[in-house]
Design a protein around this motif. Structure first.
Motif, mmCIF file in Angstrom:
data_model
loop_
_atom_site.group_PDB
_atom_site.id
_atom_site.type_symbol
_atom_site.label_atom_id
_atom_site.label_comp_id
_atom_site.label_asym_id
_atom_site.label_seq_id
_atom_site.Cartn_x
_atom_site.Cartn_y
_atom_site.Cartn_z
ATOM 1 N N SER A 199 23.659 137.166 14.498
ATOM 2 C CA SER A 199 24.658 136.097 14.375
ATOM 3 C C SER A 199 23.968 134.737 14.424
ATOM 4 O O SER A 199 24.306 133.816 13.658
ATOM 5 C CB SER A 199 25.716 136.216 15.476
ATOM 6 N N SER A 200 22.970 134.595 15.277
ATOM 7 C CA SER A 200 22.223 133.329 15.341
ATOM 8 C C SER A 200 21.427 133.084 14.057
ATOM 9 O O SER A 200 21.321 131.944 13.586
ATOM 10 C CB SER A 200 21.272 133.332 16.544
ATOM 11 N N ARG A 201 20.866 134.141 13.494
ATOM 12 C CA ARG A 201 20.113 133.975 12.247
ATOM 13 C C ARG A 201 21.023 133.497 11.120
ATOM 14 O O ARG A 201 20.642 132.628 10.331
ATOM 15 C CB ARG A 201 19.428 135.283 11.848
ATOM 16 N N LEU A 202 22.229 134.059 11.040
ATOM 17 C CA LEU A 202 23.136 133.612 9.981
ATOM 18 C C LEU A 202 23.558 132.166 10.189
ATOM 19 O O LEU A 202 23.668 131.398 9.229
ATOM 20 C CB LEU A 202 24.366 134.527 9.907
ATOM 21 N N VAL A 203 23.775 131.784 11.452
ATOM 22 C CA VAL A 203 24.188 130.408 11.733
ATOM 23 C C VAL A 203 23.060 129.421 11.442
ATOM 24 O O VAL A 203 23.254 128.403 10.760
ATOM 25 C CB VAL A 203 24.662 130.277 13.194
ATOM 26 N N LEU A 204 21.860 129.712 11.938
ATOM 27 C CA LEU A 204 20.768 128.753 11.848
ATOM 28 C C LEU A 204 19.963 128.838 10.553
ATOM 29 O O LEU A 204 19.413 127.833 10.091
ATOM 30 C CB LEU A 204 19.822 128.931 13.038
ATOM 31 N N ASP A 205 19.904 130.013 9.963
ATOM 32 C CA ASP A 205 19.056 130.200 8.781
ATOM 33 C C ASP A 205 19.827 130.439 7.487
ATOM 34 O O ASP A 205 19.225 130.423 6.409
ATOM 35 C CB ASP A 205 18.107 131.385 8.998
ATOM 36 N N ALA A 206 21.138 130.672 7.600
ATOM 37 C CA ALA A 206 21.900 130.975 6.390
ATOM 38 C C ALA A 206 23.156 130.118 6.244
ATOM 39 O O ALA A 206 23.955 130.336 5.340
ATOM 40 C CB ALA A 206 22.286 132.456 6.357
ATOM 41 N N GLY A 207 23.358 129.151 7.144
ATOM 42 C CA GLY A 207 24.469 128.221 6.997
ATOM 43 C C GLY A 207 25.822 128.726 7.416
ATOM 44 O O GLY A 207 26.849 128.140 7.057
ATOM 45 N N ALA A 208 25.866 129.806 8.194
ATOM 46 C CA ALA A 208 27.159 130.324 8.650
ATOM 47 C C ALA A 208 27.696 129.485 9.807
ATOM 48 O O ALA A 208 26.980 128.702 10.425
ATOM 49 C CB ALA A 208 27.013 131.783 9.095
ATOM 50 N N LYS A 209 28.971 129.677 10.112
ATOM 51 C CA LYS A 209 29.609 129.037 11.263
ATOM 52 C C LYS A 209 30.282 130.121 12.092
ATOM 53 O O LYS A 209 30.596 131.214 11.601
ATOM 54 C CB LYS A 209 30.651 128.008 10.816
ATOM 55 N N VAL A 210 30.504 129.841 13.371
ATOM 56 C CA VAL A 210 31.130 130.810 14.265
ATOM 57 C C VAL A 210 32.640 130.659 14.183
ATOM 58 O O VAL A 210 33.185 129.603 14.515
ATOM 59 C CB VAL A 210 30.661 130.620 15.714
ATOM 60 N N LEU A 211 33.298 131.711 13.725
ATOM 61 C CA LEU A 211 34.762 131.713 13.740
ATOM 62 C C LEU A 211 35.271 132.236 15.082
ATOM 63 O O LEU A 211 36.294 131.768 15.588
ATOM 64 C CB LEU A 211 35.312 132.583 12.609
ATOM 65 N N LEU A 212 34.549 133.187 15.670
ATOM 66 C CA LEU A 212 34.983 133.774 16.939
ATOM 67 C C LEU A 212 33.776 134.314 17.696
ATOM 68 O O LEU A 212 32.961 135.038 17.131
ATOM 69 C CB LEU A 212 35.970 134.919 16.694
ATOM 70 N N ASP A 213 33.672 133.945 18.949
ATOM 71 C CA ASP A 213 32.717 134.591 19.855
ATOM 72 C C ASP A 213 33.499 135.663 20.597
ATOM 73 O O ASP A 213 34.559 135.394 21.175
ATOM 74 C CB ASP A 213 32.137 133.576 20.844
#
Length: 350
Positions: A199-213
């Motif tokens: 999840s961190s890789r997608l956020v930091l390296d692929a431009g994703a955002k967190v919809l729900l933790d």
């Protein structure tokens, strides 16, 4: 200590076609049935930050130190269902595994093959999406990925979709985490419910955002992402060996809490050895902020998890949990260390 990476394929291959399930009951509380320290202990784990206890314990030699006289054979798995097959095939003695597959292993063997003996990690799972998805309803018509059918995140996602009335409006697919990362960057998928570090890789390296933790869905933000299972027959035959493993687990957790920077380095060394590539400092830093290492398996959450599996359509009926948890070895280790006992929440009673 990582030589077992090459052994993993042979162990997994041996699982195919092997259907033996150990059916001996667990030892009664206080019963001493040890036949001596085991010659070997085959230990399963994943190359994920949510398995940091295992990775730190292996890298720093903490399991091997406590298991003196017992050969430790670490075996890497990429998903829970595959590890379940190894347990049920008798080719694995103990393993760090997600809560969903842990329940599945117990259910598939009619409550005989495995026992939950400790926790590993709480937290460390998020639903991450493309920037245009800002609320659950925006997922309608989209594809959401989880690591494997019936794994812990797969159950969590599907249960959440039912709660939101979206289960028939969202396509759920399963891919290995590395494949999901590549597919997200290519725009082939729009959302994924993943464990750390992915999840961190997608956020930091692929431009994703967190919809729900996923922490938001649980009381006090605590839920068992990773637990430790032991084959019932192994626990019966070698309780002292299991205690040694648990002492190593406790040492790994204590080390990570007292030496966070070194623990991150240890995890990264393991990940690099296991996958060929380590994590960037920002990714591993972010991943560590979302997990809590603990030997407490949070047993009281498992009745809800059993219900969730049915709601998610993964199980046809709730797993009967009587006898699923055996914290005798863990609590002996915790008592010796001057720490508070873990609560089995009544799931240790047949």
């Amino acid at each position: 200590m990582l030589a077992a990476v090459t052994v993993a394929l042979s162990l997994l291959a041996a699982t195919v076609g092997c259907t033996r399930v150990e059916t001996a009951p667990a030892p009664a509380p206080g019963e001493s049935t040890d036949k001596g320290l085991a010659a070997e202990l085959r230990l399963g784990y994943f190359p994920n930050v949510t398995h940091a206890s295992a990775l730190v314990g292996l890298e720093k030699g903490l399991f091997a130190k406590e298991l003196s006289g017992t050969e430790l054979i670490p075996t890497k798995f990429n998903d829970g269902p595959t590890e379940v097959s190894a347990f049920l095939g008798g080719s694995l003695d103990a393993g760090f595994i997600g809560s969903g597959p842990a329940l599945n292993a117990f259910a598939k063997s009619n409550g005989e093959a495995v026992r939950l003996v400790a926790g590993g990690t709480s937290g460390g799972a998020q639903l991450v999406t493309t920037a245009d998805i800002t609320k659950p309803e925006d997922l309608a018509g989209k594809t959401v990925v989880t690591p494997a059918l019936g794994n812990t995140q797969d159950v969590s996602l599907k249960k959440w979709l039912v709660d939101k009335g979206l289960n028939d409006k969202v396509q759920v697919t399963n891919r290995e985490n590395a494949q999901t990362f590549d597919a997200f960057r290519k725009g082939e998928v729009q959302a994924a419910w993943l464990p750390e570090p992915w999840s961190s890789r997608l956020v930091l390296d692929a431009g994703a955002k967190v919809l729900l933790d996923e922490k938001e869905l649980w009381r006090d933000g605590k839920f068992p992402t990773t637990v430790l299972l032991v084959r019932t027959q192994y626990l019966r035959d070698h309780p002292q060996t299991v205690q040694a493993l648990l002492r190593g687990l406790l040492a790994a957790n204590d080390f990570a809490q007292q030496n966070t920077a070194e623990a991150k380095l240890a995890v990264n060394k393991q990940l690099e050895a296991l996958t060929g590539k380590g994590l960037s400092a920002p990714v591993i830093d972010r991943a560590f902020t979302s997990i809590e290492l603990s030997t407490d398996p949070l047993a009281a959450t498992f009745p809800q998890l059993a219900k969730d599996a049915v709601t998610a359509g993964i199980a046809q009926q709730e797993t009967k949990l009587a006898g699923f948890v055996d914290l005798g070895a863990l609590n002996a280790v915790l008592k010796a260390a001057g720490k508070q006992a873990a609560d089995a929440a009544g799931l240790d009673q047949k």
